[in-house]
Enzyme design. Sequence first.
Site, PDB file in Angstrom:
ATOM      1  CE  LYS A  80       3.820   3.972  -9.489  1.00  0.00           C
ATOM      2  NZ  LYS A  80       3.072   5.206  -9.532  1.00  0.00           N
ATOM      3  CE  LYS A 106      -1.909   1.301   2.622  1.00  0.00           C
ATOM      4  NZ  LYS A 106      -2.615   2.554   2.795  1.00  0.00           N
ATOM      5  CB  VAL A 115       5.215   8.509   2.215  1.00  0.00           C
ATOM      6  CG1 VAL A 115       4.755   9.868   2.721  1.00  0.00           C
ATOM      7  CG2 VAL A 115       4.265   8.016   1.131  1.00  0.00           C
ATOM      8  CG  PHE A 124      -2.650  13.610  -2.980  1.00  0.00           C
ATOM      9  CD1 PHE A 124      -3.818  12.856  -3.100  1.00  0.00           C
ATOM     10  CD2 PHE A 124      -2.634  14.661  -2.086  1.00  0.00           C
ATOM     11  CE1 PHE A 124      -4.944  13.161  -2.348  1.00  0.00           C
ATOM     12  CE2 PHE A 124      -3.756  14.978  -1.328  1.00  0.00           C
ATOM     13  CZ  PHE A 124      -4.917  14.229  -1.460  1.00  0.00           C
ATOM     14  CB  CYS A 157      -1.784   3.325  -2.302  1.00  0.00           C
ATOM     15  SG  CYS A 157      -0.367   4.047  -1.441  1.00  0.00           S
TER      16      CYS A 157
HETATM   17  P1  NAD Z   1       6.623   2.037   4.086  1.00  0.00           P
HETATM   18  O1  NAD Z   1       6.171   0.713   4.581  1.00  0.00           O
HETATM   19  O2  NAD Z   1       7.525   2.121   2.900  1.00  0.00           O
HETATM   20  O3  NAD Z   1       7.343   2.831   5.283  1.00  0.00           O
HETATM   21  C1  NAD Z   1       6.847   2.939   6.575  1.00  0.00           C
HETATM   22  C2  NAD Z   1       8.039   3.035   7.538  1.00  0.00           C
HETATM   23  O4  NAD Z   1       7.573   3.356   8.844  1.00  0.00           O
HETATM   24  C3  NAD Z   1       8.829   1.730   7.677  1.00  0.00           C
HETATM   25  O5  NAD Z   1      10.188   1.959   7.351  1.00  0.00           O
HETATM   26  C4  NAD Z   1       8.669   1.350   9.159  1.00  0.00           C
HETATM   27  O6  NAD Z   1       9.804   0.709   9.697  1.00  0.00           O
HETATM   28  C5  NAD Z   1       8.431   2.710   9.780  1.00  0.00           C
HETATM   29  N1  NAD Z   1       7.783   2.703  11.098  1.00  0.00           N
HETATM   30  C6  NAD Z   1       6.705   1.998  11.517  1.00  0.00           C
HETATM   31  N2  NAD Z   1       6.412   2.306  12.801  1.00  0.00           N
HETATM   32  C7  NAD Z   1       7.304   3.235  13.204  1.00  0.00           C
HETATM   33  C8  NAD Z   1       7.516   3.958  14.419  1.00  0.00           C
HETATM   34  N3  NAD Z   1       6.729   3.779  15.484  1.00  0.00           N
HETATM   35  N4  NAD Z   1       8.554   4.829  14.492  1.00  0.00           N
HETATM   36  C9  NAD Z   1       9.348   5.003  13.418  1.00  0.00           C
HETATM   37  N5  NAD Z   1       9.200   4.361  12.240  1.00  0.00           N
HETATM   38  C10 NAD Z   1       8.197   3.491  12.132  1.00  0.00           C
HETATM   39  O7  NAD Z   1       5.282   2.871   3.839  1.00  0.00           O
HETATM   40  P2  NAD Z   1       5.020   3.993   2.706  1.00  0.00           P
HETATM   41  O8  NAD Z   1       4.798   3.361   1.392  1.00  0.00           O
HETATM   42  O9  NAD Z   1       6.025   5.083   2.860  1.00  0.00           O
HETATM   43  O10 NAD Z   1       3.588   4.521   3.209  1.00  0.00           O
HETATM   44  C11 NAD Z   1       3.440   5.271   4.401  1.00  0.00           C
HETATM   45  C12 NAD Z   1       2.033   5.830   4.441  1.00  0.00           C
HETATM   46  O11 NAD Z   1       1.826   6.742   3.358  1.00  0.00           O
HETATM   47  C13 NAD Z   1       0.929   4.781   4.314  1.00  0.00           C
HETATM   48  O12 NAD Z   1      -0.166   5.176   5.086  1.00  0.00           O
HETATM   49  C14 NAD Z   1       0.570   4.842   2.840  1.00  0.00           C
HETATM   50  O13 NAD Z   1      -0.757   4.433   2.599  1.00  0.00           O
HETATM   51  C15 NAD Z   1       0.730   6.318   2.560  1.00  0.00           C
HETATM   52  N6  NAD Z   1       1.037   6.650   1.167  1.00  0.00           N
HETATM   53  C16 NAD Z   1       1.898   5.889   0.449  1.00  0.00           C
HETATM   54  C17 NAD Z   1       2.195   6.219  -0.852  1.00  0.00           C
HETATM   55  C18 NAD Z   1       3.143   5.361  -1.669  1.00  0.00           C
HETATM   56  O14 NAD Z   1       3.181   5.561  -2.889  1.00  0.00           O
HETATM   57  N7  NAD Z   1       3.911   4.477  -1.090  1.00  0.00           N
HETATM   58  C19 NAD Z   1       1.623   7.361  -1.447  1.00  0.00           C
HETATM   59  C20 NAD Z   1       0.760   8.138  -0.675  1.00  0.00           C
HETATM   60  C21 NAD Z   1       0.466   7.768   0.633  1.00  0.00           C
END
Ligand code: NAD
Length: 440
Positions: free
Chosen positions: A323, A265, A11, A151, A262
Amino acid sequence: MRIAVIGTGYVGLVAGTCFADSGNDVTCVDIDESKIATLLEGQIPIYEPGLEELVERNAASGRLRFTTDLAAAVKDAQVVFIAVGTPQGEDGSADLNYVLDAARSIGSAITGYTVVVNKSTVPVGTAQKVHAVLSKVAKPGTFDVVSNPEFLKEGAAIDDFLSPDRVVIGSNSERARAIMGELYAPFTRRSNRILFMDPQSAEMTKYAANAMLATRISFMNEIAALCERVGADVDNVRLGMGTDSRIGLSFLFPGPGFGGSCFPKDIRALYSTARENGLDFSILNSVDRVNEQQKQLLLRKALKHFGGNVAGKHFAVWGLAFKPKTDDMRESPSLPLIEGLLGKGATVAAHDPVAHESAKRIFGDRIGYTDTPYGAVEGADALFIVTEWNEFRRPDFDRLKSLMRAPVIFDGRNVFDPERMAERGFTYRAIGRGQQNGDG
Ligand code: NAD
């Protein structure tokens, strides 16, 4: 606008890059030094179509930077996005430690008025928690907290971000709403849909949307199971239902169970919020239970076909990621299938166009990885189709048959036509397509 994005995952990296692409000055921050080093070398740590060129272009123009120095990135930023992970905690609720840690660091680094935005998926009440954390370290009046859930879909993340169906902004501050409206204006020219609401409603919207989508999938998986028992074809049923404009065709495909970072969880976190508030949101429990069972379905079908014993058999798996068009293997249905086959003494060769590196971090050399789909099926007693990559849709069936030890396919995505597969001489087991496919 000067922006900092904390968390450079699926994201954060997409959001930061797209904001830079619309002319903002963006710094992406991560605590993972290797991720930032990779980005500084001009490579991207994940697979997402179109992202590499966009990162390259914006980094070259100087509008997109990467660092591990959160304080420096936040110091002069007008808007700071929190896009860190919110994994499932031990009791099923969302683990907010990463979000609150990030908020603490942001609070200490703020100098002037800053809008702090929760982009991570977080339970209702988190904007208040972030506000409380910031209040302990930052001067009053120097910040507002906004809930702006994301989203986007992995695999289509750039398009989704650049051209969203809607943008949800949860804030009670006029000043913060105005800044967020300005920031998102370039992305909402087509739909002009920025929905302003209170933070609690914004937080709930994200969970409600994901829970509804997950519910549709589990519902269709149950319909598919029933179709197998009564001799109906779920693909006909899907079309018959989905063409009703009140229902619509999206998210009606049965399959091997939903995965990803997503849905699993998020439905558990929403269930947990409901329980904390004295409500038994039992639909969610069923959605989750049906899905867990569904993730065993391909294995059950194989065991039935092979008389309960697959020891010594060799299987091909097409598709590892949860996917197509992503390398993300979090909660992928390929995981329980492959673990199940290995656990019962079988061997596995897999092909996925982009997810081998992610898979190697999980399976190591316990399975084989092949450069082509045909490589995987050599000498296979059966082929499993787990992810519906386009390139799996029209294989050379004669070649498949000549390479496999037996022409048996367990198709978790209903990619082929059962009648045509029978004509081609395959034993073809799909999901919900008539009695002959029942898994007992
Ligand atoms: P991800 O695990 O790919 O990335 C999260 C990143 O945050 C990691 O690189 C981690 O090292 C970093 N991080 C953690 N703590 C940190 C800090 N204190 N300072 C700096 N960096 C830090 O996660 P993601 O898939 O991008 O998801 C992020 C959020 O968005 C989640 O809440 C998820 O539910 C939501 N989300 C994800 C998607 C998706 O398709 N992946 C879609 C919509 C919403």
